[in-house]
Write a protein that holds these residues in place. Structure first.
Motif, PDB file in Angstrom:
ATOM      1  N   SER A 154       0.865  -1.178   0.000  1.00  0.00           N
ATOM      2  CA  SER A 154       0.000   0.000   0.000  1.00  0.00           C
ATOM      3  C   SER A 154       0.899   1.224   0.000  1.00  0.00           C
ATOM      4  CB  SER A 154      -0.909  -0.008   1.233  1.00  0.00           C
ATOM      5  OG  SER A 154      -1.774  -1.123   1.204  1.00  0.00           O
ATOM      6  N   ILE A 155       0.738   2.088  -0.997  1.00  0.00           N
ATOM      7  CA  ILE A 155       1.651   3.203  -1.239  1.00  0.00           C
ATOM      8  C   ILE A 155       0.855   4.501  -1.246  1.00  0.00           C
ATOM      9  CG2 ILE A 155       3.217   4.227  -2.938  1.00  0.00           C
ATOM     10  CD1 ILE A 155       4.378   1.755  -1.694  1.00  0.00           C
ATOM     11  N   PRO A 156       1.384   5.582  -0.663  1.00  0.00           N
ATOM     12  CA  PRO A 156       0.678   6.867  -0.721  1.00  0.00           C
ATOM     13  C   PRO A 156       0.369   7.263  -2.159  1.00  0.00           C
ATOM     14  CG  PRO A 156       2.493   6.987   0.847  1.00  0.00           C
ATOM     15  CD  PRO A 156       2.626   5.667   0.131  1.00  0.00           C
ATOM     16  N   LYS A 157      -0.823   7.784  -2.353  1.00  0.00           N
ATOM     17  CA  LYS A 157      -1.306   8.055  -3.711  1.00  0.00           C
ATOM     18  C   LYS A 157      -0.676   9.308  -4.313  1.00  0.00           C
ATOM     19  CE  LYS A 157      -5.613   8.534  -6.329  1.00  0.00           C
ATOM     20  NZ  LYS A 157      -7.093   8.527  -6.237  1.00  0.00           N
ATOM     21  N   ASN A 158      -0.602  10.376  -3.536  1.00  0.00           N
ATOM     22  CA  ASN A 158      -0.139  11.648  -4.070  1.00  0.00           C
ATOM     23  C   ASN A 158       1.063  12.124  -3.269  1.00  0.00           C
ATOM     24  OD1 ASN A 158      -2.300  12.013  -6.018  1.00  0.00           O
ATOM     25  ND2 ASN A 158      -3.628  12.346  -4.247  1.00  0.00           N
ATOM     26  N   MET A 159       2.249  11.915  -3.828  1.00  0.00           N
ATOM     27  CA  MET A 159       3.476  12.292  -3.154  1.00  0.00           C
ATOM     28  C   MET A 159       4.361  13.106  -4.091  1.00  0.00           C
ATOM     29  SD  MET A 159       3.012  11.167  -0.212  1.00  0.00           S
ATOM     30  CE  MET A 159       4.586  11.859   0.269  1.00  0.00           C
ATOM     31  N   ALA A 160       5.194  13.953  -3.503  1.00  0.00           N
ATOM     32  CA  ALA A 160       6.133  14.738  -4.292  1.00  0.00           C
ATOM     33  C   ALA A 160       7.104  13.810  -5.021  1.00  0.00           C
ATOM     34  CB  ALA A 160       6.895  15.702  -3.396  1.00  0.00           C
ATOM     35  N   SER A 161       7.466  14.197  -6.220  1.00  0.00           N
ATOM     36  CA  SER A 161       8.400  13.392  -6.993  1.00  0.00           C
ATOM     37  C   SER A 161       9.719  13.232  -6.242  1.00  0.00           C
ATOM     38  CB  SER A 161       8.657  14.054  -8.349  1.00  0.00           C
ATOM     39  OG  SER A 161       9.546  13.293  -9.129  1.00  0.00           O
ATOM     40  N   GLY A 162      10.224  12.008  -6.191  1.00  0.00           N
ATOM     41  CA  GLY A 162      11.465  11.725  -5.500  1.00  0.00           C
ATOM     42  C   GLY A 162      11.297  11.247  -4.073  1.00  0.00           C
ATOM     43  N   THR A 163      10.065  11.261  -3.555  1.00  0.00           N
ATOM     44  CA  THR A 163       9.824  10.789  -2.193  1.00  0.00           C
ATOM     45  C   THR A 163      10.029   9.282  -2.109  1.00  0.00           C
ATOM     46  OG1 THR A 163       8.211  12.542  -1.780  1.00  0.00           O
ATOM     47  CG2 THR A 163       8.123  10.621  -0.332  1.00  0.00           C
ATOM     48  N   ILE A 164      10.796   8.838  -1.124  1.00  0.00           N
ATOM     49  CA  ILE A 164      11.003   7.407  -0.912  1.00  0.00           C
ATOM     50  C   ILE A 164       9.740   6.810  -0.323  1.00  0.00           C
ATOM     51  CG2 ILE A 164      12.380   5.651   0.275  1.00  0.00           C
ATOM     52  CD1 ILE A 164      14.656   7.730   0.350  1.00  0.00           C
ATOM     53  N   LEU A 165       9.227   5.778  -0.947  1.00  0.00           N
ATOM     54  CA  LEU A 165       7.972   5.167  -0.527  1.00  0.00           C
ATOM     55  C   LEU A 165       8.168   3.845   0.195  1.00  0.00           C
ATOM     56  CD1 LEU A 165       5.999   5.801  -3.850  1.00  0.00           C
ATOM     57  CD2 LEU A 165       5.939   7.187  -1.758  1.00  0.00           C
ATOM     58  N   ALA A 166       9.179   3.084  -0.171  1.00  0.00           N
ATOM     59  CA  ALA A 166       9.422   1.784   0.461  1.00  0.00           C
ATOM     60  C   ALA A 166      10.882   1.413   0.241  1.00  0.00           C
ATOM     61  CB  ALA A 166       8.501   0.712  -0.107  1.00  0.00           C
ATOM     62  N   ARG A 167      11.411   0.576   1.169  1.00  0.00           N
ATOM     63  CA  ARG A 167      12.815   0.167   1.109  1.00  0.00           C
ATOM     64  C   ARG A 167      12.913  -1.340   1.295  1.00  0.00           C
ATOM     65  NH1 ARG A 167      16.062   4.866   2.959  1.00  0.00           N
ATOM     66  NH2 ARG A 167      14.641   6.562   3.497  1.00  0.00           N
ATOM     67  N   HIS A 168      13.852  -1.947   0.595  1.00  0.00           N
ATOM     68  CA  HIS A 168      14.144  -3.378   0.762  1.00  0.00           C
ATOM     69  C   HIS A 168      15.658  -3.534   0.829  1.00  0.00           C
ATOM     70  CE1 HIS A 168      13.271  -7.737   0.329  1.00  0.00           C
ATOM     71  NE2 HIS A 168      14.481  -7.754  -0.191  1.00  0.00           N
ATOM     72  N   TYR A 169      16.130  -4.379   1.752  1.00  0.00           N
ATOM     73  CA  TYR A 169      17.567  -4.524   1.975  1.00  0.00           C
ATOM     74  C   TYR A 169      18.032  -5.929   1.594  1.00  0.00           C
ATOM     75  CZ  TYR A 169      16.707  -0.296   4.675  1.00  0.00           C
ATOM     76  OH  TYR A 169      16.320   0.959   5.058  1.00  0.00           O
ATOM     77  N   ILE A 170      19.239  -5.980   1.034  1.00  0.00           N
ATOM     78  CA  ILE A 170      19.861  -7.245   0.639  1.00  0.00           C
ATOM     79  C   ILE A 170      21.223  -7.307   1.312  1.00  0.00           C
ATOM     80  CG2 ILE A 170      20.675  -8.653  -1.288  1.00  0.00           C
ATOM     81  CD1 ILE A 170      18.756  -6.913  -3.078  1.00  0.00           C
ATOM     82  N   THR A 171      21.412  -8.251   2.216  1.00  0.00           N
ATOM     83  CA  THR A 171      22.654  -8.324   2.973  1.00  0.00           C
ATOM     84  C   THR A 171      23.774  -8.915   2.118  1.00  0.00           C
ATOM     85  OG1 THR A 171      22.258 -10.560   3.807  1.00  0.00           O
ATOM     86  CG2 THR A 171      21.301  -8.728   5.069  1.00  0.00           C
ATOM     87  N   PRO A 172      25.027  -8.661   2.497  1.00  0.00           N
ATOM     88  CA  PRO A 172      26.141  -9.303   1.786  1.00  0.00           C
ATOM     89  C   PRO A 172      26.033 -10.827   1.794  1.00  0.00           C
ATOM     90  CG  PRO A 172      26.962  -7.517   3.151  1.00  0.00           C
ATOM     91  CD  PRO A 172      25.512  -7.687   3.497  1.00  0.00           C
ATOM     92  N   GLN A 173      25.547 -11.408   2.898  1.00  0.00           N
ATOM     93  CA  GLN A 173      25.377 -12.859   2.950  1.00  0.00           C
ATOM     94  C   GLN A 173      24.392 -13.330   1.893  1.00  0.00           C
ATOM     95  OE1 GLN A 173      26.839 -15.261   4.529  1.00  0.00           O
ATOM     96  NE2 GLN A 173      28.141 -14.177   5.980  1.00  0.00           N
ATOM     97  N   GLN A 174      23.330 -12.574   1.683  1.00  0.00           N
ATOM     98  CA  GLN A 174      22.375 -12.942   0.634  1.00  0.00           C
ATOM     99  C   GLN A 174      22.977 -12.759  -0.751  1.00  0.00           C
ATOM    100  OE1 GLN A 174      19.253 -10.227   2.190  1.00  0.00           O
ATOM    101  NE2 GLN A 174      17.874 -11.974   1.969  1.00  0.00           N
ATOM    102  N   ALA A 175      23.808 -11.741  -0.897  1.00  0.00           N
ATOM    103  CA  ALA A 175      24.346 -11.420  -2.217  1.00  0.00           C
ATOM    104  C   ALA A 175      25.470 -12.353  -2.650  1.00  0.00           C
ATOM    105  CB  ALA A 175      24.836  -9.972  -2.233  1.00  0.00           C
TER     106      ALA A 175
END
Length: 307
Positions: free
Chosen positions: A44-65
């Motif tokens: 679920s993501i905000p509908k009306n946001m300023a361009s460039g606003t970070i909406l969600a983050r996902h991380y990948i650890t070195p162990q996974q990579a």
């Protein structure tokens, strides 16, 4: 409208003579994978946001990579819309209107090109608002090449897929500014590197969160960047005249606050929404063999992300 993603918290610390006065405003090891799927089934993501606003983050650890604590990236390939065409742009569109994505290694965004960089901290994949109308839909790429990024490393290559169905939500949370005054502290209480004094409790307020999000997270970002091997410590900012003394931000139990990584807002319920208070504290910390009194300034930014 207030942005979802950032509120700046400044810190001003005044050290007269042999005491310190401070004012602060605070706006496992899995095997290496052949591929990584970022995000999830439903976002679920905000509908009306300023361009460039970070909406969600996902991380990948070195162990996974790469299956180790340190990986060496040699080349990155970025595929806008999860299709077959590549791009050197550091922000690329997804196939959901209004949503773009970017890949960060050591805090730097990369498009297609030669990289040659080591990393020991997690790679970050972000979803950003790009100014287009958020119409929702599936992030899945094309049937011919569904990945959005390929990372070629010294020992292996892996693919990053984006997964999830985006639902636009009206409204975001807000983070009000505040001022927290630390008590006067004698300099001799900070008698060695790592010693702390002058602890003051405060709360990060996250207010008026609407219903409908699956998760809301917050990220603490020190102005000036994270100091290596100094968890929770804020860099000195302009106007500082003291030396060898910084401010460390901590959780309610006194452990250094997590910086640069999204932390779930506990208590948020998608059926109810609401406001939340995150208990924190701040302390002076000795950071150098030599310390002199004066003014100490520090700041951090709070970013909110949504799923």
């Amino acid at each position: 409208m207030k942005t979802t993603a950032e509120r700046i918290f400044s810190a001003i610390f005044i050290v007269p003579q042999l005491c310190v006065t401070a004012f602060t405003a605070l706006a496992v090891s899995p095997a290496a994978k052949a591929d990584v799927t970022a995000f999830g089934q439903e976002l679920s993501i905000p509908k009306n946001m300023a361009s460039g606003t970070i909406l969600a983050r996902h991380y990948i650890t070195p162990q996974q990579a790469c299956g180790e604590s340190k990986c060496i990236v040699q080349y990155v390939t970025a595929y806008p819309n999860g299709d077959t065409t590549t791009s050197s742009a550091t922000v690329i569109t997804t196939n959901v209107s209004g949503i773009s994505t970017r890949l960060l290694i050591n805090g730097r965004a990369y498009g297609t090109g030669l990289v040659e960089v080591e990393f020991t901290q997690p790679i970050e994949v972000q979803l950003l608002s790009d100014g287009r109308t958020n119409l929702g839909g599936s992030l899945a790429g094309s049937q011919f090449n569904p990945s959005y990024f390929t990372i070629s490393m010294k020992k292996n290559t892996f693919y990053i897929y984006l997964k999830g169905t985006i639902t636009p939500i009206d409204g975001t949370c807000s983070v009000p500014g505040q001022t927290v005054k630390l008590p006067k502290t004698m300099l001799n209480r900070l008698d060695r590197i790592g010693s702390t004094a002058g602890t003051q409790s405060f709360q990060i307020q996250i207010n008026n969160c609407p219903k409908g999000y699956n998760r809301i997270g917050y990220t603490l970002d020190p102005v000036g960047g994270v100091i290596a091997n100094s968890p929770g410590v804020l860099p000195l900012t302009g106007g500082s005249t003291a030396s060898g003394i910084n401010i460390r931000v901590e959780n309610a139990q006194g452990a250094p606050a997590t910086m640069g990584t999204s932390v779930t807002v506990d208590g948020y319920n998608k059926a109810a929404g609401g406001s939340f208070a995150i208990p924190m504290q701040a302390s002076y910390i000795r950071t150098d063999v030599t310390a002199t009194p004066g003014t100490v300034n520090g700041a951090m930014t709070v970013f909110l992300d949504y799923r």
